[in-house]
Design a protein around this motif. Sequence first.
Motif, PDB file in Angstrom:
ATOM      1  N   ASP A  44      21.425  88.378 -14.475  1.00  0.00           N
ATOM      2  CA  ASP A  44      21.893  88.044 -15.828  1.00  0.00           C
ATOM      3  C   ASP A  44      22.970  89.043 -16.277  1.00  0.00           C
ATOM      4  O   ASP A  44      23.970  88.664 -16.908  1.00  0.00           O
ATOM      5  CB  ASP A  44      20.737  88.062 -16.841  1.00  0.00           C
ATOM      6  CG  ASP A  44      19.749  86.912 -16.628  1.00  0.00           C
ATOM      7  OD1 ASP A  44      19.884  86.161 -15.638  1.00  0.00           O
ATOM      8  OD2 ASP A  44      18.824  86.774 -17.456  1.00  0.00           O
ATOM      9  N   GLN A  47      17.208  84.592 -16.744  1.00  0.00           N
ATOM     10  CA  GLN A  47      17.669  83.331 -17.337  1.00  0.00           C
ATOM     11  C   GLN A  47      18.632  82.561 -16.440  1.00  0.00           C
ATOM     12  O   GLN A  47      18.630  81.329 -16.433  1.00  0.00           O
ATOM     13  CB  GLN A  47      18.364  83.624 -18.681  1.00  0.00           C
ATOM     14  CG  GLN A  47      17.398  83.988 -19.785  1.00  0.00           C
ATOM     15  CD  GLN A  47      16.415  82.872 -20.055  1.00  0.00           C
ATOM     16  OE1 GLN A  47      16.793  81.758 -20.365  1.00  0.00           O
ATOM     17  NE2 GLN A  47      15.136  83.141 -19.904  1.00  0.00           N
ATOM     18  N   LYS A  49      17.462  79.955 -14.089  1.00  0.00           N
ATOM     19  CA  LYS A  49      17.005  78.716 -14.741  1.00  0.00           C
ATOM     20  C   LYS A  49      18.199  77.924 -15.280  1.00  0.00           C
ATOM     21  O   LYS A  49      18.265  76.705 -15.137  1.00  0.00           O
ATOM     22  CB  LYS A  49      16.058  79.040 -15.897  1.00  0.00           C
ATOM     23  CG  LYS A  49      14.819  79.803 -15.484  1.00  0.00           C
ATOM     24  CD  LYS A  49      13.894  80.012 -16.674  1.00  0.00           C
ATOM     25  CE  LYS A  49      12.771  80.980 -16.341  1.00  0.00           C
ATOM     26  NZ  LYS A  49      13.177  82.405 -16.438  1.00  0.00           N
ATOM     27  N   ALA A  50      19.120  78.621 -15.930  1.00  0.00           N
ATOM     28  CA  ALA A  50      20.196  77.929 -16.656  1.00  0.00           C
ATOM     29  C   ALA A  50      21.429  77.683 -15.800  1.00  0.00           C
ATOM     30  O   ALA A  50      22.242  76.823 -16.135  1.00  0.00           O
ATOM     31  CB  ALA A  50      20.593  78.757 -17.888  1.00  0.00           C
ATOM     32  N   THR A  69      20.566  80.803 -23.923  1.00  0.00           N
ATOM     33  CA  THR A  69      20.382  80.157 -22.616  1.00  0.00           C
ATOM     34  C   THR A  69      20.587  81.099 -21.433  1.00  0.00           C
ATOM     35  O   THR A  69      19.888  81.005 -20.427  1.00  0.00           O
ATOM     36  CB  THR A  69      21.389  78.982 -22.481  1.00  0.00           C
ATOM     37  OG1 THR A  69      21.491  78.323 -23.732  1.00  0.00           O
ATOM     38  CG2 THR A  69      20.974  78.024 -21.395  1.00  0.00           C
ATOM     39  N   ARG A  70      21.561  81.975 -21.536  1.00  0.00           N
ATOM     40  CA  ARG A  70      21.872  82.891 -20.436  1.00  0.00           C
ATOM     41  C   ARG A  70      21.671  84.361 -20.831  1.00  0.00           C
ATOM     42  O   ARG A  70      22.261  85.270 -20.241  1.00  0.00           O
ATOM     43  CB  ARG A  70      23.299  82.624 -19.936  1.00  0.00           C
ATOM     44  CG  ARG A  70      23.400  81.252 -19.261  1.00  0.00           C
ATOM     45  CD  ARG A  70      24.816  80.857 -18.893  1.00  0.00           C
ATOM     46  NE  ARG A  70      24.825  79.573 -18.179  1.00  0.00           N
ATOM     47  CZ  ARG A  70      24.845  78.385 -18.775  1.00  0.00           C
ATOM     48  NH1 ARG A  70      24.868  78.292 -20.093  1.00  0.00           N
ATOM     49  NH2 ARG A  70      24.834  77.278 -18.043  1.00  0.00           N
ATOM     50  N   ALA A 130      19.444  72.655 -19.202  1.00  0.00           N
ATOM     51  CA  ALA A 130      18.891  73.895 -18.675  1.00  0.00           C
ATOM     52  C   ALA A 130      17.393  73.937 -18.922  1.00  0.00           C
ATOM     53  O   ALA A 130      16.897  74.720 -19.714  1.00  0.00           O
ATOM     54  CB  ALA A 130      19.582  75.097 -19.341  1.00  0.00           C
ATOM     55  N   ALA A 159      15.142  77.163 -19.566  1.00  0.00           N
ATOM     56  CA  ALA A 159      15.927  78.239 -20.176  1.00  0.00           C
ATOM     57  C   ALA A 159      15.511  78.388 -21.636  1.00  0.00           C
ATOM     58  O   ALA A 159      14.953  77.471 -22.229  1.00  0.00           O
ATOM     59  CB  ALA A 159      17.412  77.929 -20.084  1.00  0.00           C
ATOM     60  N   THR A 160      15.773  79.566 -22.223  1.00  0.00           N
ATOM     61  CA  THR A 160      15.409  79.783 -23.619  1.00  0.00           C
ATOM     62  C   THR A 160      16.337  78.989 -24.521  1.00  0.00           C
ATOM     63  O   THR A 160      17.400  78.534 -24.101  1.00  0.00           O
ATOM     64  CB  THR A 160      15.489  81.277 -23.976  1.00  0.00           C
ATOM     65  OG1 THR A 160      16.741  81.791 -23.542  1.00  0.00           O
ATOM     66  CG2 THR A 160      14.376  82.041 -23.311  1.00  0.00           C
TER      67      THR A 160
END
Lengths: 304, 304
Positions: free
Chosen positions: A251, A288, A291-292, B208-209, B240, B243-244
Amino acid sequence: MQRIYIQEVATRDGFQIEDQFVPTDQKVELINKLGTAGVDKIEVTSFVSPKAVPNLRDAEEVMKGIDRKPGVTYTTLIPNAKGAERAAACEADEVNLVASVSETHNKKNVRRTVDQSFADFNTIADVLSGTGIQINGTLATTFGCPFEGGIDENRVMTLIDQYLDLGAGGITLADTTGMATPKQVHQLCEHVLNRWPDLPVTLHFHNTRGMGLANVMEGIRVGVTRYDASLGGLGGCPFAPGATGNICTEDLVHMLRFMDYEMNADLDQLIAASRDLETILQREVPGQIIKAGKISDLHSVSYS
Amino acid sequence: MQRIYIQEVATRDGFQIEDQFVPTDQKVELINKLGTAGVDKIEVTSFVSPKAVPNLRDAEEVMKGIDRKPGVTYTTLIPNAKGAERAAACEADEVNLVASVSETHNKKNVRRTVDQSFADFNTIADVLSGTGIQINGTLATTFGCPFEGGIDENRVMTLIDQYLDLGAGGITLADTTGMATPKQVHQLCEHVLNRWPDLPVTLHFHNTRGMGLANVMEGIRVGVTRYDASLGGLGGCPFAPGATGNICTEDLVHMLRFMDYEMNADLDQLIAASRDLETILQREVPGQIIKAGKISDLHSVSYS
């Protein structure tokens, strides 16, 4: 743009607190991938008591099993003279010493006063004298202590002096439990770099409270170029179960790469290594980007 | 220190993509708590088609059920003239319009060209004329589009002009899928504020990232004082999974509070509301502070 140095700590700071022992050959394979991916430093393992940290009981085998890539510094954490001898026998490039700025945290962490820790460090410096092995001095709880709260900046300065007196070639300011704010990072790092403009300073952040990458940006702003990070965001803090761990290597590299900072580390190889880590640990890691996806991973348009 | 405005979007941007419909009385109770907690604006709901967004099919009941706290702006998202009429009937303080800077994203999101969207917005402005209801214009994908990639800054400037021409009193620059880097935020916001120094600009970030709070710090640096955030970090992006979501309200307020920024929002009440949210949704939310605690939550020392 500025050159930023990426220093990987997952196999030490991360693996030490995992529920499971990661088999030695998997550690070696991961470290080799990280070296190939071009991180600047790898904290390979700890030469501590196998009883204290059973997950790292294979420190010698790992150190002797890995391929050393040119340009990568292979460092190990050591707590005492015995650790120094073990690190020297394995020809570590560097050893990393850790004392907490907070007296209470040091006592909880290593059952010593800070003075006792530095007395040990002087013995370590004697053991390593003439070996060519570099010493890095880490100050834990630099930005706050989970027991004591705020930290006196003068004490940080004094302990940096003590590290330099015993021959440390670099200092790591560690936010052990994720208490640093960007403002605090800015102020402290500015003061440290004003006093020691040529000192190689590393910032070691945890993302416990979501501020990890914001703190990196603030460190870069005042001129700190070395950052510890953990593949997949492994690591963590026993006082914050469920919270995220160290800032996540891929990240971090992703953010800096898309701002055109110069780094040796290859983002795609790090992402691949992080996916391997999920396979090794058989669980999702906090990072992250895996995942993203990267900013540049575009999606195809299909109108449904 | 600077006054920062916290604008809550969980009950709209968050609830719209949850797997479950949150019962109306629980929505009302949560919004009332957020108002009492002192956030500056709440995006209560959307006046969209119940078929398109079934989770927000109770928009009228929610708007009519909540207590309006003085000083809090209650806004709602609307897509068209019909939505404007519904918002006016419920006496919303403000309506929020959304067009994407990316033509492709706009087509995917609202099945219209950007020109068609702005034609609709002009009709909306006519409907609202004389009602006293304010218009906020949001630009989605301002910092990047998951289909098209990079965004032309000139196009952002042109669309801001179009919003201002139809009477928008504020502009939101939204990083819809978490593609913004701090460098990009710095550059674009600096250009926007240079051109419109008195324009109330909101930044709407997704984490997201992992760059959400770093982007906030950069926005503050160049003078943006309004931030959208979502309680518990709800929200997200269909591209995503895992992802958050949006930046987390209590994590944002926590960071800014410990740097002494001035805010109306009460951190402890927000943390309590976020815990309620976990109860409502029966799952963990992505926010970090409810897991890690505040920086100031010290631990007792027990030597084991």
